[in-house]
Motif scaffolding. Structure first.
Motif, PDB file in Angstrom:
ATOM      1  N   HIS A  88       0.895  -1.084  -0.039  1.00 37.47           N
ATOM      2  CA  HIS A  88      -0.098  -0.124   0.092  1.00 37.47           C
ATOM      3  C   HIS A  88       0.901   1.361   0.036  1.00 37.47           C
ATOM      4  N   GLY A  89       0.814   1.832  -1.034  1.00 38.82           N
ATOM      5  CA  GLY A  89       1.772   3.002  -1.230  1.00 38.82           C
ATOM      6  C   GLY A  89       1.325   3.831  -2.390  1.00 38.82           C
ATOM      7  N   HIS A  90       2.214   4.969  -2.596  1.00 37.66           N
ATOM      8  CA  HIS A  90       1.877   5.761  -3.776  1.00 37.66           C
ATOM      9  C   HIS A  90       1.735   5.027  -5.074  1.00 37.66           C
ATOM     10  N   GLY A  91       0.984   5.203  -5.991  1.00 41.13           N
ATOM     11  CA  GLY A  91       0.602   4.194  -7.039  1.00 41.13           C
ATOM     12  C   GLY A  91       0.780   4.801  -8.422  1.00 41.13           C
ATOM     13  N   ALA A  92       1.100   4.021  -9.382  1.00 41.14           N
ATOM     14  CA  ALA A  92       0.775   4.487 -11.057  1.00 41.14           C
ATOM     15  C   ALA A  92       0.599   3.185 -11.557  1.00 41.14           C
ATOM     16  N   LYS A  93       0.713   3.301 -12.856  1.00 47.28           N
ATOM     17  CA  LYS A  93       0.279   2.208 -13.478  1.00 47.28           C
ATOM     18  C   LYS A  93       1.473   1.189 -13.616  1.00 47.28           C
ATOM     19  N   GLU A  94       2.498   1.800 -13.470  1.00 45.31           N
ATOM     20  CA  GLU A  94       3.775   0.929 -13.679  1.00 45.31           C
ATOM     21  C   GLU A  94       4.699   0.749 -12.350  1.00 45.31           C
ATOM     22  N   TYR A  95       4.264   1.388 -11.127  1.00 44.06           N
ATOM     23  CA  TYR A  95       4.825   1.387  -9.906  1.00 44.06           C
ATOM     24  C   TYR A  95       4.057   1.591  -8.663  1.00 44.06           C
ATOM     25  N   PHE A 111       8.679  -0.723  -5.961  1.00 44.82           N
ATOM     26  CA  PHE A 111       8.682  -1.451  -7.081  1.00 44.82           C
ATOM     27  C   PHE A 111       8.269  -1.056  -8.338  1.00 44.82           C
ATOM     28  N   ILE A 112       9.078  -1.215  -9.577  1.00 43.72           N
ATOM     29  CA  ILE A 112       8.657  -0.936 -10.950  1.00 43.72           C
ATOM     30  C   ILE A 112       8.134  -2.204 -11.737  1.00 43.72           C
ATOM     31  N   GLN A 113       7.523  -2.122 -12.696  1.00 40.00           N
ATOM     32  CA  GLN A 113       7.128  -3.036 -13.615  1.00 40.00           C
ATOM     33  C   GLN A 113       8.525  -3.335 -14.510  1.00 40.00           C
ATOM     34  N   ASP A 114       8.678  -4.460 -14.899  1.00 40.66           N
ATOM     35  CA  ASP A 114       9.708  -4.866 -15.726  1.00 40.66           C
ATOM     36  C   ASP A 114       9.746  -4.226 -17.128  1.00 40.66           C
ATOM     37  N   GLY A 115      10.711  -3.686 -17.846  1.00 44.80           N
ATOM     38  CA  GLY A 115      10.502  -3.613 -19.143  1.00 44.80           C
ATOM     39  C   GLY A 115      10.272  -1.634 -19.396  1.00 44.80           C
ATOM     40  N   VAL A 116       9.969  -1.039 -18.350  1.00 36.71           N
ATOM     41  CA  VAL A 116       9.670   0.282 -18.835  1.00 36.71           C
ATOM     42  C   VAL A 116      10.487   1.265 -18.019  1.00 36.71           C
ATOM     43  N   GLN A 145      -4.565   0.764 -13.742  1.00 39.14           N
ATOM     44  CA  GLN A 145      -5.144   1.556 -15.035  1.00 39.14           C
ATOM     45  C   GLN A 145      -4.525   0.721 -16.320  1.00 39.14           C
ATOM     46  N   THR A 146      -5.396   1.076 -17.391  1.00 42.51           N
ATOM     47  CA  THR A 146      -5.020   0.711 -18.662  1.00 42.51           C
ATOM     48  C   THR A 146      -4.959  -0.914 -18.755  1.00 42.51           C
ATOM     49  N   THR A 147      -4.458  -1.296 -19.724  1.00 44.47           N
ATOM     50  CA  THR A 147      -4.603  -3.129 -19.866  1.00 44.47           C
ATOM     51  C   THR A 147      -3.131  -3.319 -19.582  1.00 44.47           C
ATOM     52  N   ASN A 148      -2.250  -2.600 -19.470  1.00 45.19           N
ATOM     53  CA  ASN A 148      -0.840  -2.732 -19.050  1.00 45.19           C
ATOM     54  C   ASN A 148      -0.564  -2.238 -17.894  1.00 45.19           C
ATOM     55  N   ASN A 149      -0.362  -2.907 -16.765  1.00 48.26           N
ATOM     56  CA  ASN A 149      -0.195  -2.400 -15.544  1.00 48.26           C
ATOM     57  C   ASN A 149       0.520  -3.267 -14.494  1.00 48.26           C
ATOM     58  N   ILE A 150       0.980  -2.844 -13.683  1.00 52.28           N
ATOM     59  CA  ILE A 150       1.947  -3.547 -12.527  1.00 52.28           C
ATOM     60  C   ILE A 150       1.045  -4.878 -12.230  1.00 52.28           C
ATOM     61  N   SER A 151       0.034  -4.460 -11.812  1.00 52.68           N
ATOM     62  CA  SER A 151      -0.942  -5.672 -11.246  1.00 52.68           C
ATOM     63  C   SER A 151      -1.065  -6.874 -12.284  1.00 52.68           C
ATOM     64  N   LYS A 152      -1.512  -6.493 -13.261  1.00 52.35           N
ATOM     65  CA  LYS A 152      -1.610  -7.546 -14.495  1.00 52.35           C
ATOM     66  C   LYS A 152      -0.271  -8.196 -14.857  1.00 52.35           C
ATOM     67  N   TYR A 153       0.920  -7.369 -14.846  1.00 51.34           N
ATOM     68  CA  TYR A 153       2.215  -7.837 -15.090  1.00 51.34           C
ATOM     69  C   TYR A 153       2.498  -8.948 -13.999  1.00 51.34           C
ATOM     70  N   ALA A 154       2.194  -8.562 -12.749  1.00 53.10           N
ATOM     71  CA  ALA A 154       2.805  -9.617 -11.699  1.00 53.10           C
ATOM     72  C   ALA A 154       2.074 -11.036 -11.977  1.00 53.10           C
ATOM     73  N   GLY A 400       5.603   9.496 -11.480  1.00 51.56           N
ATOM     74  CA  GLY A 400       4.086   9.708 -11.657  1.00 51.56           C
ATOM     75  C   GLY A 400       3.270   8.965 -10.720  1.00 51.56           C
ATOM     76  N   ALA A 401       3.846   8.348  -9.521  1.00 47.10           N
ATOM     77  CA  ALA A 401       3.238   7.534  -8.552  1.00 47.10           C
ATOM     78  C   ALA A 401       2.301   8.893  -7.881  1.00 47.10           C
ATOM     79  N   THR A 402       1.152   8.624  -7.238  1.00 45.06           N
ATOM     80  CA  THR A 402       0.228   9.551  -6.831  1.00 45.06           C
ATOM     81  C   THR A 402      -0.329   9.120  -5.519  1.00 45.06           C
ATOM     82  N   SER A 403      -0.747   9.952  -4.628  1.00 44.82           N
ATOM     83  CA  SER A 403      -1.556   9.448  -3.419  1.00 44.82           C
ATOM     84  C   SER A 403      -2.410  10.798  -3.381  1.00 44.82           C
ATOM     85  N   ILE A 404      -3.673  10.433  -2.614  1.00 41.36           N
ATOM     86  CA  ILE A 404      -4.596  11.509  -2.291  1.00 41.36           C
ATOM     87  C   ILE A 404      -4.597  11.917  -1.009  1.00 41.36           C
TER      88      ILE A 404
END
Length: 409
Positions: A88-95, A111-116, A145-154, A400-404
């Motif tokens: 649980h942290g600052h999030g972005a689609k790849e981080y 953590f960062i998604q591989d290949g980005v 977010q989007t079809t390419n994201n860190i959750s799906k990649y994992a 680009g990782a964000t928190s509110i």
């Protein structure tokens, strides 16, 4: 996050009692970002939940570059396909990342998604043994977010089931979702049953909390596979109690589901139900569509109302009012007259307060872009009054990782 932070001492004691020495590791990471945004209590709660499920659970609430390296090394000692993690942290689609008290430098890691590409102090998500992981939770803004994201990649790299969030999630509501989710997981329910229960509750930002994506096999259960977790679960056998009124409805005509829901609320839950007294939100869940009707009190949104989970030809309708109108409103009417309620609608007061808050955030978070995300009036169950929420968007300049963040007036 207030609810879970109050439980943290008990949770730590419980963790010591039931953590075993199996080779099945569970890693939970959160931190205190400062300014009231604190996911450390939720990481402790998740870690204790994994311990009760039979994992050797370890928790990092002040993550640094070096501690993350140690976490990875420890996690990768799992010898069975049954590891688990909660981030649980600052999030972005790849981080997904952390920055303890906004200090930056070695505290800014994740953590960062591989290949980005590469980010200073961030580790590739593949540095974890993903093919030996059962459950992965990426609780952060935009992590699905989007079809390419860190959750799906994992998940594609081996995790049996993952989840991440499509939109920006709001501080102060994630604890409620997590507590609900893990209470079911600990009681032996599947991953799917657990998130459905969390999604059946009412939030002041329903669409943000409930629009998450699930990748992989949601029928898995949380229990570690080679332990005596069943014995540990006796501690949680009463957590599966749900005393809310619930109704299952068959859909015969899909053209007017909203009317079918409101008619059943009136016929079965509240004969005086008036749709005009509620704010309706529609969210897309992993399994279908969710309709939420939140009661509005003098223009302020409450966490009380009705939730309908629509899936295929069935509606599961839940009464989340908790007798709010009878138990709260009469007392609120008396107390509210004592507050300076007019400030909540005074544009000049609001703008001056927002300007002051933004200045303080910009001074503390040098590596971030700070802006006013939105404002909303809500009834705060803890404060027992209507508050004006100022939601501050804090975005890391590099990732680009964000928190509110949430401030109240």
């Amino acid at each position: 996050m207030k609810i879970i932070k109050k439980l943290s001492l008990l949770s730590i004691m419980l963790l010591a009692l039931i953590t075993n020495t199996s080779a099945q590791e569970a890693l939970s990471i959160g931190t205190d970002f400062g300014k009231g945004l604190d996911s450390s209590g939720e990481a402790i709660y998740a870690g204790n939940s994994y311990a009760s499920l039979g994992y050797h659970s370890f928790i990092d609430i002040v993550p640094t570059v070096s501690s993350l390296e140690s976490d990875i090394k420890q996690y990768n000692t799992s010898k069975n396909t049954s590891g688990a993690f909660f981030f649980h942290g600052h999030g972005a689609k790849e981080y997904i990342g952390w920055d303890y008290l906004g200090k930056g430098n070695n505290y800014s890691t994740g953590f960062i998604q591989d290949g980005v590409g590469t980010i200073t102090n961030y580790k590739k998500i593949s540095s974890l043994n993903l093919n030996k992981t059962k459950i992965g939770i990426f609780m952060g803004c935009n992590t699905a977010q989007t079809t390419n994201n860190i959750s799906k990649y994992a998940q594609t790299k081996g995790v049996k089931v993952t989840t991440g969030w499509v939109y920006e999630i709001i501080e102060g509501e994630t604890d409620k979702w997590n507590e609900a989710f893990f209470s079911k997981l600990k009681s032996g329910k599947t991953f799917r049953d657990s998130y459905k229960y969390a999604n059946s509750l009412s939030y002041t930002h329903n669409e943000n909390m409930k629009t998450h994506r699930v990748y992989g096999d949601a029928t898995v259960k949380g229990t570690a596979t080679t332990t005596n977790a069943a014995a540990a679960n006796v501690l949680y056998e009463n957590m599966d109690i749900d005393n809310r009124k619930k109704l299952t409805i068959s859909i015969k005509n899909k053209n007017d589901i909203k009317t079918l829901i409101t008619q059943n609320i009136k016929n079965n839950f509240d004969e005086n139900f008036n749709e005009n007294d509620y704010e309706m939100e529609v969210s897309e869940s992993p399994d279908g569509t969710i309709y939420d009707f939140n009661y509005m009190l003098d223009g302020a949104k409450t966490e009380h109302g009705y939730t309908a989970l629509v899936e295929n030809n069935t509606i599961e309708l839940y009464d989340n009012m908790d007798d709010f109108k009878n138990k709260i409103i009469s007392n609120y009417r008396t107390e509210y007259s004592k507050t300076n309620a007019t400030d909540l609608d005074n544009t000049k007061v609001i703008n001056e307060y927002a300007e002051e808050i933004l200045k303080k955030y910009k001074e503390q978070y040098k590596d971030y872009v700070v802006s006013l995300h939105s404002t909303k009036k809500t009834y705060d169950d803890n404060e027992k009054r209507i508050v004006l929420n100022l939601y501050i968007k804090v975005t890391h300049k590099e990732t680009g990782a964000t928190s509110i963040y949430r401030e109240i007036l």
